[in-house]
Design a protein around this motif. Structure first.
Motif, mmCIF file in Angstrom:
data_model
loop_
_atom_site.group_PDB
_atom_site.id
_atom_site.type_symbol
_atom_site.label_atom_id
_atom_site.label_comp_id
_atom_site.label_asym_id
_atom_site.label_seq_id
_atom_site.Cartn_x
_atom_site.Cartn_y
_atom_site.Cartn_z
ATOM 1 N N MET A 141 -21.842 36.876 61.728
ATOM 2 C CA MET A 141 -21.462 38.407 61.721
ATOM 3 C C MET A 141 -20.220 38.884 61.213
ATOM 4 S SD MET A 141 -24.501 38.549 63.439
ATOM 5 C CE MET A 141 -24.215 40.344 64.502
ATOM 6 N N ASN A 142 -20.589 40.009 60.392
ATOM 7 C CA ASN A 142 -19.300 40.429 59.448
ATOM 8 C C ASN A 142 -18.949 42.047 59.882
ATOM 9 O OD1 ASN A 142 -17.281 41.072 57.900
ATOM 10 N ND2 ASN A 142 -18.593 40.746 55.788
ATOM 11 N N PRO A 143 -17.644 42.294 60.776
ATOM 12 C CA PRO A 143 -17.674 43.580 61.285
ATOM 13 C C PRO A 143 -16.828 44.221 60.086
ATOM 14 C CG PRO A 143 -15.932 41.883 62.182
ATOM 15 C CD PRO A 143 -16.992 41.091 61.420
ATOM 16 N N ASN A 144 -16.353 43.617 59.009
ATOM 17 C CA ASN A 144 -15.789 44.438 58.042
ATOM 18 C C ASN A 144 -16.299 44.320 56.636
ATOM 19 O OD1 ASN A 144 -13.358 44.951 59.668
ATOM 20 N ND2 ASN A 144 -12.903 42.592 59.489
ATOM 21 N N SER A 145 -17.886 44.475 56.672
ATOM 22 C CA SER A 145 -18.633 44.364 55.437
ATOM 23 C C SER A 145 -18.212 45.422 54.572
ATOM 24 C CB SER A 145 -19.983 44.322 56.058
ATOM 25 O OG SER A 145 -20.864 44.556 54.699
ATOM 26 N N SER A 146 -18.305 45.467 53.421
ATOM 27 C CA SER A 146 -18.134 46.636 52.310
ATOM 28 C C SER A 146 -19.605 47.526 52.567
ATOM 29 C CB SER A 146 -18.246 46.132 51.005
ATOM 30 O OG SER A 146 -16.840 45.334 50.841
ATOM 31 N N TYR A 147 -20.471 47.015 53.326
ATOM 32 C CA TYR A 147 -21.691 47.679 53.531
ATOM 33 C C TYR A 147 -21.958 47.870 54.885
ATOM 34 C CZ TYR A 147 -22.121 45.949 48.701
ATOM 35 O OH TYR A 147 -22.200 45.345 47.527
ATOM 36 N N GLU A 156 -19.186 40.108 47.573
ATOM 37 C CA GLU A 156 -18.713 41.058 48.610
ATOM 38 C C GLU A 156 -19.841 40.939 49.811
ATOM 39 O OE1 GLU A 156 -17.184 44.851 45.937
ATOM 40 O OE2 GLU A 156 -18.688 45.037 47.432
ATOM 41 N N HIS A 157 -20.484 40.160 49.931
ATOM 42 C CA HIS A 157 -21.444 40.168 51.070
ATOM 43 C C HIS A 157 -21.169 38.606 51.712
ATOM 44 C CE1 HIS A 157 -23.763 42.646 48.527
ATOM 45 N NE2 HIS A 157 -24.722 42.437 48.922
ATOM 46 N N ALA A 158 -20.004 38.121 51.644
ATOM 47 C CA ALA A 158 -19.612 37.077 52.213
ATOM 48 C C ALA A 158 -19.305 37.071 53.701
ATOM 49 C CB ALA A 158 -18.217 36.463 51.764
ATOM 50 N N ALA A 159 -19.611 36.229 54.407
ATOM 51 C CA ALA A 159 -19.507 35.969 56.049
ATOM 52 C C ALA A 159 -18.098 35.850 56.201
ATOM 53 C CB ALA A 159 -20.502 35.291 56.661
ATOM 54 N N VAL A 160 -17.674 36.070 57.670
ATOM 55 C CA VAL A 160 -16.287 35.469 57.860
ATOM 56 C C VAL A 160 -16.394 34.965 59.362
ATOM 57 C CG1 VAL A 160 -15.035 37.605 56.844
ATOM 58 C CG2 VAL A 160 -16.041 37.821 59.237
ATOM 59 N N LEU A 161 -15.730 33.935 59.285
ATOM 60 C CA LEU A 161 -15.553 33.196 60.536
ATOM 61 C C LEU A 161 -14.342 33.963 61.551
ATOM 62 C CD1 LEU A 161 -15.929 30.579 62.270
ATOM 63 C CD2 LEU A 161 -13.744 29.829 61.449
ATOM 64 N N LEU A 162 -15.138 34.477 62.379
ATOM 65 C CA LEU A 162 -14.284 35.195 63.639
ATOM 66 C C LEU A 162 -13.249 34.506 64.128
ATOM 67 C CD1 LEU A 162 -17.155 36.895 65.195
ATOM 68 C CD2 LEU A 162 -15.972 37.849 63.306
ATOM 69 N N PRO A 163 -11.923 35.183 64.524
ATOM 70 C CA PRO A 163 -10.753 34.528 64.940
ATOM 71 C C PRO A 163 -11.015 33.892 66.109
ATOM 72 C CG PRO A 163 -10.506 37.075 65.022
ATOM 73 C CD PRO A 163 -11.784 36.755 64.215
ATOM 74 N N GLY A 164 -9.991 32.975 66.652
ATOM 75 C CA GLY A 164 -10.078 32.231 68.017
ATOM 76 C C GLY A 164 -11.297 31.419 68.184
ATOM 77 N N ALA A 165 -11.847 30.994 66.714
ATOM 78 C CA ALA A 165 -12.902 30.221 67.111
ATOM 79 C C ALA A 165 -13.003 28.989 65.926
ATOM 80 C CB ALA A 165 -14.296 30.976 67.075
ATOM 81 N N GLN A 166 -13.672 28.020 66.176
ATOM 82 C CA GLN A 166 -13.660 26.958 65.279
ATOM 83 C C GLN A 166 -15.305 26.704 64.939
ATOM 84 O OE1 GLN A 166 -11.923 23.254 66.289
ATOM 85 N NE2 GLN A 166 -13.048 22.069 64.945
#
Length: 447
Positions: A108-114, A425-435
């Motif tokens: 899940m990407n909360p900072n997507s360019s889209y 620009e469509h890349a997913a991100v690993l959310l912080p505080g998690a592995q």
């Protein structure tokens, strides 16, 4: 206790720790009308979800699980998808993926360019077994697509919020089922000679399992094909489900045969470059408001220029139905699998370059609901895929890891490619505080 801790980490991560200061779009609540709809249907915000998408109809469905079975919550219009009906084969072909995927919180990407987005998980083990390439194929907002499924901004915001609540309650991943069209007898009859039909018949098997049980099918890859609800580490159908699924398939075949006998033509649907939901036709896309219509998200947001939608000239042309004549015995068109027949299904990967299956072993895809699916011997468990973003400098990412184990019933091994970095620009991100870990164990582990 571990489950509670994981849920807490997901909730904090999805709450926007990775967003730019002042950005709260990923915190948008589920609309009040949708919460009321859940209540009417006996659903809760915390209940697990499953997503189904139909390319031709350009609709995305969100299902929720109550009392062990899934029921439809709501449908959303797709504002734009690119390419043709059929699977994605290679990077740059503009195809949006079709198949069965798992979406974890790390996708899940909360900072997507889209606006907001989630990574579909392409390529999965099936795609890799056929050397299919591509990365960062998303469901996102902004009504622009280059191999993705683009919704309106409010549409993706609502889907994102629904998923966020399920993840926060402990769901480790939801299954994403992407189909070329609704698996109706009418569609199967009309497109029976399409070169992709063998692959689509394979997808229909998974759809049948879901329709019969209303439960998320367990997904495997057996001899280069999707397999559903197989037993142990073998490519054998679950005997408790096989009769009901076989009966549905038989009934569907009869309906298709009747339609063919009545003269339903065999056609191939060709697009200039993808399509969109019919509710967008003749009106500028909008993504706000809620007037109570079937797709209320189209109603009241200030309209934007139609030229902002990707390749509007391609949409203006619309799809064309090209008749396919049945050739003589042995011709290419005659060899295409027809739904009404009971002949053996051909290789499902019918588009682009395809490799021979790597052996009789069984490869299990990562489960979207691992509590219901124990880890099986000889399984290949793709892990989360994350990557850094070049074009979108507002977000950061941490590369995930992929796990692989030996394929059963064969000495051959299926190698799972590591996560890649590129400038999408469509890349997913690993959310912080998690592995990142394999989805079959947990969506997150505390650092």
């Amino acid at each position: 206790m571990k489950r509670l801790l994981a849920a807490s980490i997901v909730a904090l991560s999805l709450a926007g720790c990775n967003e730019q200061p002042g950005s709260t779009r990923s915190l948008a609540p589920i609309p009040a009308k949708t919460v009321a709809l859940m209540s009417e249907k006996g659903m809760r915000k915390e209940d697990p979800i499953l997503v189904r998408l139909y390319k031709k109809e350009a609709e995305l469905e969100v299902w929720k699980r109550t009392n062990g079975q899934y029921a439809l919550l709501k449908s959303f219009p797709i504002c734009r998808w690119s390419g043709q009906l059929g699977p994605k084969v290679r990077e740059g072909d503009r195809q949006a993926p079709e198949g069965f995927y798992t979406v974890s919180p790390g996708q899940m990407n909360p900072n997507s360019s889209y606006h907001l987005s989630f990574d579909t998980g392409f390529p999965n083990a099936f795609d890799r077994s056929h050397n299919r390439t591509g990365s960062h194929l998303m469901v996102h907002g902004d009504c622009s697509s280059r191999g993705c499924y683009a919704m309106t901004d409010e549409g993706i915001s609502e889907v994102y919020a629904i998923a966020r609540e399920s993840f926060s309650a402990g769901q480790r991943g939801f299954q994403f089922q992407a189909y070329p069209f609704r698996m109706t007898a009418e569609n199967l009859a009309r497109y029976r000679q399409d070169p992709n039909m063998p692959f689509w018949r394979n997808l229909k098997q998974g759809s049948d399992h879901f329709e019969v049980t209303k439960r998320e099918p367990r997904i495997s890859v057996c001899q280069g094909r999707y397999a559903f609800n197989t037993v142990a580490d073998e490519c054998k159908d679950d005997p408790t489900l096989a009769p009901a699924v076989a009966q549905k398939d038989e009934d569907d075949r009869k309906q298709v045969a009747d339609l063919v006998a009545k003269g339903t033509p065999a056609v191939r649907l060709l697009y200039a470059d993808g399509g969109q939901h019919e509710s967008f036709k003749g009106a500028a896309p909008s993504t706000g408001g809620d007037s109570g219509s079937s797709f209320a998200i189209l109603d009241t947001r200030p309209s934007r220029s139609f030229s902002q939608v990707s390749r509007p000239e391609a949409l203006a042309e619309g799809p064309r139905e090209v008749p396919i004549e049945t050739g003589k015995s042995g011709s290419k068109s005659a060899r295409v699998a027809v739904m009404a027949s009971k002949s053996a299904v051909a290789d499902p990967a019918t588009s682009g370059s395809v490799t021979t299956p790597r052996g009789p072993g069984r490869t299990r895809l990562a489960s979207a609901d691992p509590d219901d699916v124990p880890t099986l011997p000889g399984a290949v468990e793709p892990g989360l895929k994350t990557s850094s973003v070049g074009a979108d400098k507002r977000r950061q990412s941490t590369p995930g890891k992929e796990k692989a184990s030996a394929s059963s019933s064969s000495s051959a091994k299926v190698k799972v490619a590591p996560a890649r970095r590129d400038k999408s620009e469509h890349a997913a991100v690993l959310l912080p505080g998690a592995q990142a870990v394999g989805p079959s164990t947990s969506g997150f582990k505390a650092n």
